[in-house]
Design a protein around this motif. Structure first.
Motif, PDB file in Angstrom:
ATOM      1  N   ARG A 152      26.723  31.700  32.475  1.00 28.17           N
ATOM      2  CA  ARG A 152      26.424  30.303  32.743  1.00 28.17           C
ATOM      3  C   ARG A 152      24.930  30.025  32.697  1.00 28.17           C
ATOM      4  NH1 ARG A 152      27.355  27.856  38.491  1.00 28.17           N
ATOM      5  NH2 ARG A 152      28.023  29.971  38.837  1.00 28.17           N
ATOM      6  N   GLU A 240      34.768  31.699  47.177  1.00 31.37           N
ATOM      7  CA  GLU A 240      34.455  32.661  48.224  1.00 31.37           C
ATOM      8  C   GLU A 240      35.265  33.942  48.091  1.00 31.37           C
ATOM      9  OE1 GLU A 240      34.195  30.913  52.163  1.00 31.37           O
ATOM     10  OE2 GLU A 240      33.395  29.116  51.209  1.00 31.37           O
ATOM     11  N   TYR A 241      36.475  33.852  47.497  1.00 34.63           N
ATOM     12  CA  TYR A 241      37.229  35.100  47.374  1.00 34.63           C
ATOM     13  C   TYR A 241      36.577  36.040  46.380  1.00 34.63           C
ATOM     14  CZ  TYR A 241      39.541  32.403  43.645  1.00 34.63           C
ATOM     15  OH  TYR A 241      39.797  31.621  42.552  1.00 34.63           O
ATOM     16  N   THR A 243      33.168  36.187  45.902  1.00 33.69           N
ATOM     17  CA  THR A 243      32.046  36.758  46.664  1.00 33.69           C
ATOM     18  C   THR A 243      32.551  37.838  47.621  1.00 33.69           C
ATOM     19  OG1 THR A 243      31.012  34.596  46.586  1.00 33.69           O
ATOM     20  CG2 THR A 243      30.088  36.172  48.131  1.00 33.69           C
ATOM     21  N   ALA A 244      33.660  37.534  48.297  1.00 35.74           N
ATOM     22  CA  ALA A 244      34.194  38.496  49.261  1.00 35.74           C
ATOM     23  C   ALA A 244      34.608  39.785  48.557  1.00 35.74           C
ATOM     24  CB  ALA A 244      35.380  37.884  49.995  1.00 35.74           C
ATOM     25  N   LEU A 247      31.615  41.801  47.909  1.00 30.69           N
ATOM     26  CA  LEU A 247      31.089  42.423  49.121  1.00 30.69           C
ATOM     27  C   LEU A 247      32.004  43.548  49.611  1.00 30.69           C
ATOM     28  CD1 LEU A 247      29.652  39.365  51.055  1.00 30.69           C
ATOM     29  CD2 LEU A 247      28.465  41.033  49.654  1.00 30.69           C
ATOM     30  N   ARG A 248      33.210  43.643  49.055  1.00 31.25           N
ATOM     31  CA  ARG A 248      34.073  44.782  49.380  1.00 31.25           C
ATOM     32  C   ARG A 248      33.882  45.911  48.378  1.00 31.25           C
ATOM     33  NH1 ARG A 248      37.986  40.788  50.414  1.00 31.25           N
ATOM     34  NH2 ARG A 248      38.959  41.140  48.410  1.00 31.25           N
ATOM     35  N   GLY A 249      32.948  45.722  47.443  1.00 30.51           N
ATOM     36  CA  GLY A 249      32.678  46.773  46.473  1.00 30.51           C
ATOM     37  C   GLY A 249      33.664  46.831  45.322  1.00 30.51           C
ATOM     38  N   VAL A 250      34.398  45.764  45.099  1.00 27.93           N
ATOM     39  CA  VAL A 250      35.327  45.747  43.970  1.00 27.93           C
ATOM     40  C   VAL A 250      34.506  45.625  42.685  1.00 27.93           C
ATOM     41  CG1 VAL A 250      37.233  44.489  42.906  1.00 27.93           C
ATOM     42  CG2 VAL A 250      37.079  44.643  45.387  1.00 27.93           C
ATOM     43  N   PRO A 251      34.789  46.491  41.697  1.00 25.84           N
ATOM     44  CA  PRO A 251      34.003  46.440  40.462  1.00 25.84           C
ATOM     45  C   PRO A 251      34.113  45.071  39.776  1.00 25.84           C
ATOM     46  CG  PRO A 251      35.369  48.399  40.524  1.00 25.84           C
ATOM     47  CD  PRO A 251      35.773  47.560  41.686  1.00 25.84           C
ATOM     48  N   ARG A 254      37.040  44.249  37.453  1.00 23.07           N
ATOM     49  CA  ARG A 254      38.279  43.985  38.160  1.00 23.07           C
ATOM     50  C   ARG A 254      38.248  42.607  38.817  1.00 23.07           C
ATOM     51  NH1 ARG A 254      41.966  48.099  41.144  1.00 23.07           N
ATOM     52  NH2 ARG A 254      43.125  46.730  42.506  1.00 23.07           N
ATOM     53  N   ARG A 258      41.205  40.428  37.634  1.00 19.49           N
ATOM     54  CA  ARG A 258      42.271  40.332  38.646  1.00 19.49           C
ATOM     55  C   ARG A 258      42.126  39.099  39.526  1.00 19.49           C
ATOM     56  NH1 ARG A 258      44.530  45.366  40.330  1.00 19.49           N
ATOM     57  NH2 ARG A 258      44.902  46.584  38.449  1.00 19.49           N
ATOM     58  N   HIS A 259      40.870  38.724  39.804  1.00 19.69           N
ATOM     59  CA  HIS A 259      40.673  37.639  40.768  1.00 19.69           C
ATOM     60  C   HIS A 259      40.367  36.308  40.093  1.00 19.69           C
ATOM     61  CE1 HIS A 259      40.639  39.971  44.565  1.00 19.69           C
ATOM     62  NE2 HIS A 259      40.274  40.949  43.767  1.00 19.69           N
ATOM     63  N   ASN A 263      43.165  32.791  38.361  1.00 16.69           N
ATOM     64  CA  ASN A 263      42.953  31.493  39.009  1.00 16.69           C
ATOM     65  C   ASN A 263      42.431  30.460  38.022  1.00 16.69           C
ATOM     66  OD1 ASN A 263      43.398  31.306  42.032  1.00 16.69           O
ATOM     67  ND2 ASN A 263      42.416  33.308  41.843  1.00 16.69           N
ATOM     68  N   PRO A 338      51.435  30.411  44.016  1.00 24.60           N
ATOM     69  CA  PRO A 338      52.317  30.758  45.145  1.00 24.60           C
ATOM     70  C   PRO A 338      52.466  29.616  46.131  1.00 24.60           C
ATOM     71  CG  PRO A 338      50.747  32.502  44.731  1.00 24.60           C
ATOM     72  CD  PRO A 338      50.373  31.385  43.823  1.00 24.60           C
TER      73      PRO A 338
END
Lengths: 370, 642
Positions: A152, A240-241, A243-244, A247-251, A254, A258-259, A263, A338
């Motif tokens: 962006r 925010e999901y 960013t979260a 912050l959980r170290g998800v590559p 992914r 995945r996220h 969406n 969902p």
């Protein structure tokens, strides 16, 4: 189980329990879907009235169109009687509707070929073109939209976005004519300027005639979809999901696949549906420019010839198609969300459509009400 | 310059220590920490500086230590940089910001020197983060189980599916979630707010991190849920010996949980102290101001607003950033940035005027005005109201009354129907019916059916000042439109009245030409109040009008309301905050699930709750006063419960 010994005062709670049990087993969105289905059928019915009425209201007389301006009055009268054009409108509609339901769309007034037969070939051509455009435009818009969202405000993003605006602003026929000039006439001479398909062969066997119409249509529809995908992907990446998850170290890879992408694609379903609606309804301009024997071209010719049965048949099939596309898009949106899938009551008639429209216009999501 | 020795960032390559008790390298360093340094600081922050585009500091020169098993509260109002510090503890800053200087060591590992992939391995595993709003932090498309499995898949790829599930159910039991496989199949929207927050806690604790950063994790929750979640956090941190940083704007919440407090103002630490020291004797004028501005459920206070407002990054003044709002400022304050100096055993504050005496003092106010109830002259008499939302009834036979010049608070948790009640009384309710009398005459629940004369007498103020004002209208347009709607006056007179009303809410008349976007949240809410006042109301209906504001700003709004009430205005104040109720209201009505469970004089209800639900609300409301220290209150005599 209800037995005869149970009085009517017990019957009602029993029925309620049975209904509740059925509801528990059936998916929560089913009532909404049935409602949508019925309203879709209603739309088709209303359109059929309008189409039938409107074609009757056309200023000139089909019989005169067929026989030409010099034909004597009594010959025209005879033809009108033969065509059934002198009977009361209601009878003509009931007769026509009954025929349509039994699959008989009548004969073309112009060519005396059964309308169904005439349309089948043309719809096949249009469908081939539509699928070809979809196969080019959707992956392009998806990949480019996601790529732009991830870069962006970079130079690349701004450059592509500006050229997208350019394509959006230029009318489709100008793009078509430019492509013809570049690839068929002035610059290169490698592709046919007119898509004179061999009627004996299916359209997909003659790809050389498909390339330019596909390119023209893909360039104009991909811009809409591209902006939509970019906007919803940016919104997902800003969420925010995401960013979260970082912050959980998800590559990052992914996170994107995945996220964010799932969406971001839900609003895009509505964009895809809209593209299909436009294309399926006959991409008249592109078909006329390239003389492509698709449904848009045929409808155009039928209107010029006042070929009533053909007009009615085409508009009706297009209506059913558009209603089906909308229904499918809404159903897919509900099934993939969902929140909507599990909702006992979906308030919005078409959840997701407003969201997509809002995203496209402003880049901001619209809260989908459940 | 600061009294803390700021280490320049030394980027050394450190091996990554995972899990277990790591005896780290930082132990022996002379850490001139802000918070009492333990021999084994689990987290050590030195000279942290974060900038946004244009080289503007958001956070400057922040240093502190946290020992294992301790919880540090990072407190500040909006714009103080507390959330920036919190995410920086995981080596993350938001889009457009940059960590330009500093050192963040967690269990001996310098996070800022790590390459991206190693940093990723640290996040979630060594340092965990719990975000503010669980509803938006969980991916709406993924099941709870997928969320939980992902954390383990990423950080413990060796685990099989069954082992992962066993770990997940184990941590679910710890955080107080149902430890069932069925629960894992749910989607986030099928959980309550408290459960969603517990899922976030489970995600944070499942890998048994060394440090956990909690960024206002209870702000979105009701007081009862908040109290339970806080208990869970305290238990878990204790059990696992995790160091925790708890970020909050709310000193009262922090008081329930933390061991040490760091107060941030304009991106700098202004005070750091053990909890008890801070609450017993706040040293920095800003800390004193914050404490004096917080309404407390246990005691009625004369709230003291801090004048002015916190500066945004880029507009921070030279020298001490608090000086323009500080009653103790001297010329020197504008010249240099004060460093942290020791004021107590373990207490430090950054102020040049520490000896000048407290800038703000907590002053208990007298008892509430005696409730004199003379029958028959109530301004507003609600015999009963029922309201529906769709097919669900949200108000059941609610009754209340309001005298002229009285302030009645309506309290309840979210979903209690308090906003529905306020809207119905304002005439905005769509599916409400009931019998309401205003000045003895029947009042319709539809504003459309009220006479213009009654309509201007009942005014409504909305919760969110950011959305209540038309962004395309200047303040003047907004006010003048309201005046001319109700009163047949010419434009000049309307403008004169608008100016007068701005003066009543302590705003400059020059603001008439300002657009809402140029105003701060507190100023906007004042304009919204001015818009109501300019209609010459008898009754103000306020729907949570301070919940979107910082405490120091909230105090100024509450002071304004009290002043207006003293001038004869009646106020119906809807809130979830019992502290605000105590500070402002004369009487209170407690709503639960759309029913009145208790009503009466504020001091009676809050000191001697009659209904179990009220008692629970009072007990769960964070308070700055120890329960044991609370003064004995006279037993409740006057009672209006049915």
């Amino acid at each position: 189980m209800t037995t005869l010994s149970i009085g009517p005062q017990h019957l009602l709670p029993q029925l309620r329990r049975t209904a509740a049990a059925l509801r528990a087993r059936a998916p929560a969105w089913l009532p909404w879907f049935i409602g949508r289905l019925l309203s879709g059928v209603g739309v088709v019915l209303v359109i059929s009235f309008i189409v039938f009425g409107a074609t009757q209201a056309l200023p000139s007389d089909p019989a005169r169109m067929i026989l030409g301006p010099e034909a004597p009055e009594h010959t025209i009268e005879t033809l009108r009687r033969q065509l059934g054009l002198d009977r009361p409108l209601v009878l003509q509609y009931v007769d026509w509707a009954g025929q349509v339901v039994s699959g008989n769309l009548g004969r073309s007034i112009d060519s005396n070929v059964p309308v169904a037969e005439l349309m089948a070939g043309r719809f096949a051509n249009s469908l081939t073109l539509t699928l070809a455009v979809a196969a080019v435009a959707f992956p392009l818009a998806l990949v480019l939209g996601i790529a732009l969202a991830l870069r962006r405000d970079s130079l690349f993003d701004r450059a592509v976005l500006s050229s997208v605006v350019l394509f959006k602003a230029v009318p489709g026929f100008v793009i078509g004519i430019c492509l013809v000039m570049i690839f068929s006439t002035s610059v290169f001479n490698i592709l046919p300027a007119a898509s004179l398909l061999d009627p004996a062969l299916p359209a997909w066997r003659q790809p050389q005639y498909l390339i330019l119409p596909t390119a023209t249509l893909a360039l104009s529809v991909a811009t809409y979809l591209l902006r939509l995908v970019r906007a919803s992907m940016i919104e997902a990446m800003d969420s925010e999901y995401v960013t979260a998850a970082r912050l959980r170290g998800v590559p990052e890879r992914r996170i994107i696949w995945r996220h964010a992408v799932p969406n971001a694609l839900i609003p895009a379903i509505q964009g895809v549906a809209m593209t299909f609606r436009v294309l399926f309804g006959g991409a008249v301009l592109a078909e006329v420019i390239f003389s492509y024997p698709g449904i848009g071209n045929t409808l155009n010719a039928a209107i010029e010839m006042r070929d009533l049965p053909l007009i009615q048949g085409i508009v009706l099939v297009v209506t059913v198609g558009v209603v089906a596309i909308n229904l499918a898009a809404d159903l897919i949106t509900v099934l993939l969300t969902p929140r909507l899938r599990t909702a006992t009551r979906i308030r919005a008639r078409s959840p997701g459509l407003r969201n997509a429209a809002s995203l496209w216009r402003t880049g901001k999501s619209w809260r989908v009400s459940v | 310059m600061s009294a803390i020795a700021v280490d320049r960032p030394v980027f050394r390559q450190t091996d990554l220590h995972y899990g277990g008790a790591v005896d780290h390298a930082g132990a022996g360093r002379a850490c001139d920490g802000v918070v009492p340094q333990a021999a084994s600081a689990r987290l050590s922050v030195r000279g942290l500086r974060v900038q946004i585009a244009g080289g503007v500091d958001v956070v400057s020169d922040v240093s502190f230590d946290v020992a294992a098993g301790r919880i540090v509260g990072l407190v500040g109002e909006s714009g103080s940089g507390k959330t920036t510090v919190a995410s920086a503890l995981l080596g993350h800053v938001r889009h457009g910001a940059r960590i330009v200087e500093g050192r963040i060591e967690v269990a001996g590992t310098d996070l800022l020197s790590l390459p991206e992939s190693a940093l990723r391995a640290v996040r979630g595993r060594v340092v965990a983060h719990v975000a503010q709003d669980p509803a938006t932090t969980l991916n709406p498309l993924l099941r709870i189980g997928t969320h939980m499995h992902e954390v383990l898949e990423v950080h413990e790829p060796a685990l099989g599916r069954r082992e992962r599930e066993a770990r997940i159910l184990e941590v679910f039991a710890e955080v107080g979630l149902p430890a069932e496989s069925g629960f894992l199949k749910r989607f986030p929207h099928q959980l309550s707010g408290g459960q969603q927050q517990r899922v976030l806690l489970a995600q944070a604790f499942v890998l048994k991190p060394q440090l956990i950063v909690l960024d206002e994790p209870t702000t979105a929750l009701d007081v009862s849920t908040q109290a339970k979640v806080l208990t869970t956090i305290r238990t878990l941190c204790g059990q696992h010996g995790v160091a925790a940083v708890y970020v909050s704007h709310d000193l009262a919440v922090v008081r329930e949980l933390v061991d040490d407090v760091i107060v941030l103002y304009a991106g700098r630490i202004v005070e750091a102290a053990p909890l008890t020291a801070l609450f017993a004797a706040p040293a920095h004028p800003y800390s004193q101001g914050l404490l004096a501005a917080i309404p407390d459920v246990a005691e009625r206070r004369a709230l003291q607003p801090i004048p002015g407002q916190a500066p945004a990054p880029g507009t921070r003044p030279a020298g001490c950033a608090f000086a323009p709002r500080c009653p103790l400022r001297s010329d020197a304050c504008a010249m240099q940035v004060p460093g942290l100096v020791r004021v107590g055993a373990q207490q430090r504050a950054a102020c040049l005027r520490l000896d000048a005496g407290p800038a703000f003092r907590i002053e208990p106010a007298g008892a509430a005005r005696a409730v004199v109830r003379s029958s028959g002259d109530a301004l507003l008499e609600v015999a009963q109201i029922d309201a529906w939302y769709g097919e669900r009834q949200v108000l059941h036979n609610v009754a209340l009354s309001l005298d002229a010049g009285e302030c009645v608070a309506v309290v309840g948790e979210s979903g209690s129907g308090k906003t529905t009640l306020a809207r119905a009384l304002a005439g905005l309710g769509e599916h409400a019916n009931g019998t309401v009398r205003y000045r003895g005459k029947a009042l319709s629940l539809r504003a459309r059916e009220r006479s213009p004369d009654v309509r201007h007498q009942i005014q409504y103020i909305f919760q969110n000042p950011y959305r209540a004002l038309n962004p395309r209208h200047t303040v003047g347009d907004t006010l003048i439109t309201a005046v001319r709607h109700f009163f047949a006056v010419d434009r000049a007179e309307a403008r004169r009245r608008a100016e007068a009303v701005l003066a009543r809410v302590s705003l400059q008349p020059t603001l008439l030409d300002a657009y809402p976007r140029e105003l701060s949240g507190g100023e906007r809410q004042r304009v919204a109040i001015a818009r109501a006042l300019v209609c010459e109301p008898q009754l103000l209906i306020c729907d949570e009008i301070t919940s979107a504001l910082d405490v120091s700003v909230q105090a100024t709004i509450l002071a304004l309301l009290r002043e207006l009430q003293a001038g004869g205005l009646s106020i119906l104040f809807v809130t979830h905050d019992l502290g605000v109720v105590r500070a402002l209201a004369d009487r209170v009505v407690v709503l639960r699930d759309g029913r009145v469970v208790e009503h009466g004089a504020v001091d009676d209800v809050l000191d001697h709750p009659f209904a179990a639900y009220t008692r629970q609300l009072v007990d769960h409301s964070p308070s700055l006063i120890e329960r044991a220290q609370r003064p004995d209150k006279a037993p409740r005599i006057v009672r209006y419960a049915r």
